[in-house]
Design a protein around this motif. Structure first.
Motif, mmCIF file in Angstrom:
data_model
loop_
_atom_site.group_PDB
_atom_site.id
_atom_site.type_symbol
_atom_site.label_atom_id
_atom_site.label_comp_id
_atom_site.label_asym_id
_atom_site.label_seq_id
_atom_site.Cartn_x
_atom_site.Cartn_y
_atom_site.Cartn_z
ATOM 1 N N ILE A 98 8.238 85.522 22.178
ATOM 2 C CA ILE A 98 8.968 84.665 23.119
ATOM 3 C C ILE A 98 8.544 83.209 22.937
ATOM 4 O O ILE A 98 9.381 82.296 22.939
ATOM 5 C CB ILE A 98 8.720 85.125 24.559
ATOM 6 N N ALA A 99 7.252 82.970 22.760
ATOM 7 C CA ALA A 99 6.771 81.597 22.576
ATOM 8 C C ALA A 99 7.355 80.972 21.319
ATOM 9 O O ALA A 99 7.757 79.800 21.318
ATOM 10 C CB ALA A 99 5.246 81.590 22.513
ATOM 11 N N ALA A 100 7.426 81.756 20.236
ATOM 12 C CA ALA A 100 7.977 81.232 18.985
ATOM 13 C C ALA A 100 9.469 80.941 19.119
ATOM 14 O O ALA A 100 9.968 79.942 18.592
ATOM 15 C CB ALA A 100 7.728 82.227 17.853
ATOM 16 N N LEU A 101 10.198 81.811 19.823
ATOM 17 C CA LEU A 101 11.622 81.556 20.056
ATOM 18 C C LEU A 101 11.818 80.308 20.914
ATOM 19 O O LEU A 101 12.748 79.521 20.687
ATOM 20 C CB LEU A 101 12.273 82.764 20.721
ATOM 21 N N ALA A 102 10.944 80.124 21.909
ATOM 22 C CA ALA A 102 11.029 78.928 22.753
ATOM 23 C C ALA A 102 10.808 77.675 21.921
ATOM 24 O O ALA A 102 11.495 76.651 22.111
ATOM 25 C CB ALA A 102 10.015 79.017 23.890
ATOM 26 N N ASP A 103 9.861 77.731 20.990
ATOM 27 C CA ASP A 103 9.627 76.595 20.094
ATOM 28 C C ASP A 103 10.859 76.324 19.226
ATOM 29 O O ASP A 103 11.232 75.173 19.004
ATOM 30 C CB ASP A 103 8.419 76.869 19.197
ATOM 31 N N ALA A 104 11.488 77.410 18.736
ATOM 32 C CA ALA A 104 12.665 77.259 17.874
ATOM 33 C C ALA A 104 13.830 76.646 18.642
ATOM 34 O O ALA A 104 14.555 75.794 18.114
ATOM 35 C CB ALA A 104 13.056 78.616 17.293
ATOM 36 N N VAL A 105 14.035 77.078 19.884
ATOM 37 C CA VAL A 105 15.113 76.520 20.694
ATOM 38 C C VAL A 105 14.845 75.043 20.985
ATOM 39 O O VAL A 105 15.757 74.201 20.919
ATOM 40 C CB VAL A 105 15.278 77.309 22.006
ATOM 41 N N THR A 106 13.600 74.716 21.281
ATOM 42 C CA THR A 106 13.248 73.322 21.541
ATOM 43 C C THR A 106 13.523 72.458 20.317
ATOM 44 O O THR A 106 14.083 71.350 20.435
ATOM 45 C CB THR A 106 11.765 73.208 21.933
ATOM 46 N N ALA A 107 13.167 72.964 19.127
ATOM 47 C CA ALA A 107 13.421 72.217 17.890
ATOM 48 C C ALA A 107 14.923 72.039 17.667
ATOM 49 O O ALA A 107 15.370 70.969 17.220
ATOM 50 C CB ALA A 107 12.784 72.942 16.703
ATOM 51 N N PHE A 108 15.699 73.067 17.967
ATOM 52 C CA PHE A 108 17.159 72.984 17.841
ATOM 53 C C PHE A 108 17.724 71.907 18.767
ATOM 54 O O PHE A 108 18.575 71.101 18.362
ATOM 55 C CB PHE A 108 17.771 74.345 18.169
ATOM 56 N N LEU A 109 17.247 71.885 20.006
ATOM 57 C CA LEU A 109 17.737 70.891 20.965
ATOM 58 C C LEU A 109 17.343 69.481 20.554
ATOM 59 O O LEU A 109 18.126 68.536 20.684
ATOM 60 C CB LEU A 109 17.196 71.207 22.359
ATOM 61 N N GLU A 110 16.140 69.328 20.036
ATOM 62 C CA GLU A 110 15.707 68.008 19.564
ATOM 63 C C GLU A 110 16.561 67.543 18.397
ATOM 64 O O GLU A 110 16.974 66.378 18.327
ATOM 65 C CB GLU A 110 14.236 68.066 19.158
ATOM 66 N N ALA A 111 16.854 68.465 17.471
ATOM 67 C CA ALA A 111 17.636 68.106 16.283
ATOM 68 C C ALA A 111 19.065 67.706 16.640
ATOM 69 O O ALA A 111 19.685 66.910 15.926
ATOM 70 C CB ALA A 111 17.648 69.277 15.305
ATOM 71 N N HIS A 112 19.601 68.242 17.733
ATOM 72 C CA HIS A 112 20.983 67.956 18.130
ATOM 73 C C HIS A 112 21.060 66.994 19.323
ATOM 74 O O HIS A 112 22.121 66.859 19.937
ATOM 75 C CB HIS A 112 21.721 69.256 18.459
ATOM 76 N N ASP A 113 19.924 66.363 19.627
ATOM 77 C CA ASP A 113 19.874 65.390 20.723
ATOM 78 C C ASP A 113 20.371 66.004 22.033
ATOM 79 O O ASP A 113 21.187 65.420 22.747
ATOM 80 C CB ASP A 113 20.709 64.152 20.373
#
Length: 308
Positions: free
Chosen positions: A58-73
């Motif tokens: 779950i922590a790794a998925l949360a990191d991945a979602v955060t990175a996705f949101l950062e990349a797409h502003d």
């Protein structure tokens, strides 16, 4: 991450459950897109998104979602999660600064004691059976009886789930490369941490189906204890997926909660008190039939393996 984007307006993120994909939201996607710019993703290892490099947690998925949101502003976006995705949006809300308003529908991760092995074994058995039945899955999902046996643990009205929605879910359920590892993490991994009262200032609503046979309704008490800033909303005549059993009601709740509106539960439910009180017994019998089908399927798999 692969995603689909529909509509216009303020962005809204949708996160599916374990074994699902963006298609898990297709029953309400167009309804939400009338008012919002909806972004429904395939989480890593599900749908069309490749698995993570490293442990699936779950922590790794949360990191991945955060990175996705950062990349797409998109940092600060409002978000909705279902099941495992519902736990994921709670984790992101707890971290702070990632999401705006949050709706968490029947979140996993609040099991204790005997509930953990029951959840693990039922899901592990279900995915094995679904994988074995893939060659005949189109025929099964076209049948009301077949959908009842397949989906009775997840839906209060399994016969009402459309054949193509059921088939899409069973396809992604069977073919998700990260399913097994994430299922283990959900049960044996780090327990969901909470957020002290007053630390989550954006709207946070936890929705729960009264007839949820995956995440039992009384687990909502534990969820609220860990997230005291949350507001609890009950879906009557509803199983684990409100977007399947009560799509119009789920759409109203999501738009109201993430739109910053003050709302009464009665306005979202739009039903009379008698409707909420009178609960038919047929769906409960269907759930029992589904469990029997799972047991029969496991016996069939064991016999087949032994013969080989």
């Amino acid at each position: 991450m692969h995603y689909v984007r529909r509509g216009a307006g303020k962005p809204l993120l949708l996160l599916h459950g374990i074994g699902g994909s963006w298609r898990s939201w297709q029953t309400i996607l167009d309804g939400l897109a009338v008012a919002r710019d909806v972004i429904a993703v395939d989480l890593p290892g599900f749908g069309q998104t490749p698995p993570l490099v490293g442990p699936v947690t779950i922590a790794a998925l949360a990191d991945a979602v955060t990175a996705f949101l950062e990349a797409h502003d998109l940092i600060g976006i409002d978000a909705v999660g279902s099941s495992m995705g519902a736990r994921l949006v709670l984790e992101l809300a707890r971290r702070g600064g990632v999401l705006g308003a949050v709706v968490s529908l029947d979140p996993g991760g609040f099991w204790k004691g005997w509930e953990k092995p029951v959840f693990y074994r039922s899901e592990a058995l279900a995915v094995r059976l679904v994988r074995a039945l893939q060659p005949v899955m189109p025929a099964i999902t076209r049948s009301k009886v077949g959908r009842t046996l397949l989906l009775s643990q997840y839906a209060y009205y399994p016969r009402r789930v459309s054949p193509h929605v059921a088939l899409d879910e069973m396809r992604t359920f069977a073919n998700a490369p990260s399913f097994d590892e994430l299922l283990t993490d959900l049960v044996e991994g780090r327990q969901q941490q909470g957020a002290p009262k007053g630390t989550i200032t954006a709207p946070l609503v936890i929705g729960w189906g009264r007839q949820d046979y995956v995440c039992f309704p009384y687990q909502s008490t534990r969820a609220l204890a860990k997230f005291p800033d949350a507001r609890l909303y009950w879906f009557e005549h509803c199983g684990h997926y409100p977007q399947w059993d009560q799509p119009a009601e789920a759409t109203r709740l999501i738009l109201a909660a993430t739109g910053g509106q003050r709302f009464l539960d009665a306005d979202i439910a739009q039903r009379t008190p008698a409707y909420a009180v009178n609960k038919p017994r047929v769906p409960k019998a269907a759930a029992v039939a589904g469990v029997v089908a799972l047991v029969a399927g496991s016996v069939w798999l064991l016999v087949k393996k032994k013969r080989r």
